[in-house]
Design an enzyme around this catalytic site. Structure first.
Site: not given
Length: 347
Positions: A144-146
Site C-alpha cells: 500500500g505504498c506509492l
C-alpha cells in the site's frame, strides 16, 4: 457629458450595500454601534441602519447548541465555529509514544513551516543506514505504498532480560525513505508491546500529515502497521528460542550393576534430547513386595524429564511417548513413575 447626479449614484449602490450586509453579518455585528450612529435620512445611510437593525435581530435570535457553540438561524447562511477556549478544553487522545518517538514528534511539531519539515525528512533519509540486500525480499515489502518500501527487524535481549526490537528499512523514494527513517529511529530499542501500543494519530501531532499527500499518509500508516506486526512476530520467535536454549543432555554416568537404569537413561537421552533428566531407582522401597520379585533388584523407577518433545502434548500423550521409546525395557521392570514437562513449563 451626461453626468449622473450624486443621488443617482448612491441609489445605484444600494443593492451592493444590501449584499455586503447579508454576507458580512458577523462583521457588522461587531460594528453595529458605529453603523447605528448614522442618523441622516440619505438612502444609502438608511440602508446601513436597516442592516444594523437586522444584525441586532440575529444577535437576539442566536442560541447555544448541545456543544455550547453559538449558532445563528439557518436562513442567515453563516457557519458557526468552535471558540478557542472550547477547542482547548477538548481532551487529547493518548498517543502512547516511545521516548524517542515522542522527541521526534515534538521536534517536528515545533517546525512552523511545511517546507522545513520536508527538508528534515530528506535529511533523515540521507542518514538512514544501508539496508542489507539479503533483506530485500517479498515478506519485508510494505503493502500500500506509492514507493517501494522494505522494513525488517532484529531482536536482542536487554540488560533486564526483556526482548527489544531494532528496525532497519529502505525505499526507492527519498521522501518516503525519510518517513522510514523517522519510524526506524522512533521505534527501535523498544519492546514489541511498547511498539504496538503506539497510537497512529501522532502523525497529526507531529504535523507530518500536513506535508504529505493522502497517498503518502496512507503509506506512512501502512509502514507503522507492518513494523508493529514484525515486532510482534520477532519477539514471539525470540521468546520461543529463549525457552529452548537450555543445554541438551547428551551423556550420563553409567552405574555398574544397574542394567535397567543404564538402558532407560541411554534410550531417553539419545531419543528425547532432554534439557533435564533424573532417574531414581526406588526398588529398595518395594523390597519384599510381590511386584518386586523376579526383577534382579531393579523393579521400580521414578523419572523426572524436561524436553522440547513434550511441548503442546497432553500428559497422557507424554507418558505414551516414553513407553513407546523404552519399548522392551518396560516389560523388564514393574513400575515407572513419570513426571514429563516441556521447557516452557519450567520456572
Amino acid at each position: 457629458h451626461h453626468t449622473r447626479s450624486t443621488r443617482q449614484i448612491k441609489m445605484a449602490r444600494r443593492p451592493l450595500v444590501l449584499i455586503a450586509a447579508s454576507y458580512f453579518t458577523g462583521f457588522l455585528s461587531s460594528c453595529a454601534p458605529l453603523v447605528c450612529a448614522f442618523t441622516t435620512s440619505s438612502p444609502s445611510r438608511r440602508c446601513l441602519n436597516e442592516a444594523a437593525d437586522d444584525v441586532h435581530c440575529f444577535k437576539l435570535e442566536t442560541r447555544n447548541d448541545n456543544l455550547g457553540r453559538r449558532r445563528l438561524p439557518n436562513h442567515c447562511g453563516i457557519i458557526s465555529r468552535m471558540t478557542s477556549s472550547e477547542a482547548s478544553s477538548t481532551t487529547e487522545e493518548a498517543l502512547n509514544l516511545t521516548p524517542e518517538l515522542e522527541k521526534l514528534t515534538d521536534a517536528f511539531a515545533s517546525l512552523t513551516d511545511e517546507k522545513t519539515r520536508y527538508k528534515q525528512l530528506l535529511f533523515m533519509a540521507n542518514k538512514l543506514p544501508t539496508f542489507p540486500r539479503s533483506s530485500i525480499k517479498p515478506e519485508n515489502k510494505v503493502p500500500g505504498c506509492l514507493s517501494t518500501v522494505y522494513v525488517d527487524c532484529v531482536t536482542e535481549a536487554n540488560e533486564d532480560g526483556t526482548t527489544i526490537v531494532n528496525f532497519r528499512g529502505d525505499s526507492d523514494g527519498q521522501l518516503t525513505k525519510g518517513l522510514v527513517a523517522f519510524l526506524v529511529r522512533g521505534l527501535s530499542g523498544c519492546t514489541a508491546e511498547e511498539i504496538n501500543n503506539v497510537n497512529p494519530s501522532f502523525i497529526h501531532k507531529a504535523k507530518i500529515s500536513q506535508s504529505l499527500t493522502p497517498g503518502r499518509n496512507n503509506g506512512f500508516l501502512n509502514m507503522l502497521a507492518t513494523m508493529k506486526q514484525k515486532a510482534k512476530e520477532a519477539a514471539s520467535i525470540q521468546n520461543d528460542s529463549s525457552v529452548s536454549t537450555a543445554p541438551v543432555i547428551t551423556d550420563f554416568v553409567e552405574i555398574e550393576g544397574k542394567p535397567m537404569y543404564n538402558a532407560i537413561m541411554s534410550i531417553l537421552i539419545s531419543l528425547l534430547k532432554p534439557s533435564k533428566i533424573v532417574l531414581n531407582d526406588d526398588s529398595d522401597q518395594h523390597s519384599g513386595h510381590a511386584g518386586a520379585r523376579g526383577y534382579s533388584g531393579e523393579s521400580h523407577f521414578s523419572l523426572h524429564v524436561v524436553a522440547d518433545a513434550f511441548e503442546g502434548l497432553p500428559l497422557l500423550k507424554r507418558h505414551q511417548l516414553i513407553y513407546m521409546l523404552l519399548g522392551d525395557v518396560m516389560s523388564q521392570i514393574h513400575a515407572l513413575t513419570i513426571e514429563a514437562r516441556a521447557p516452557s513449563e519450567v520456572q
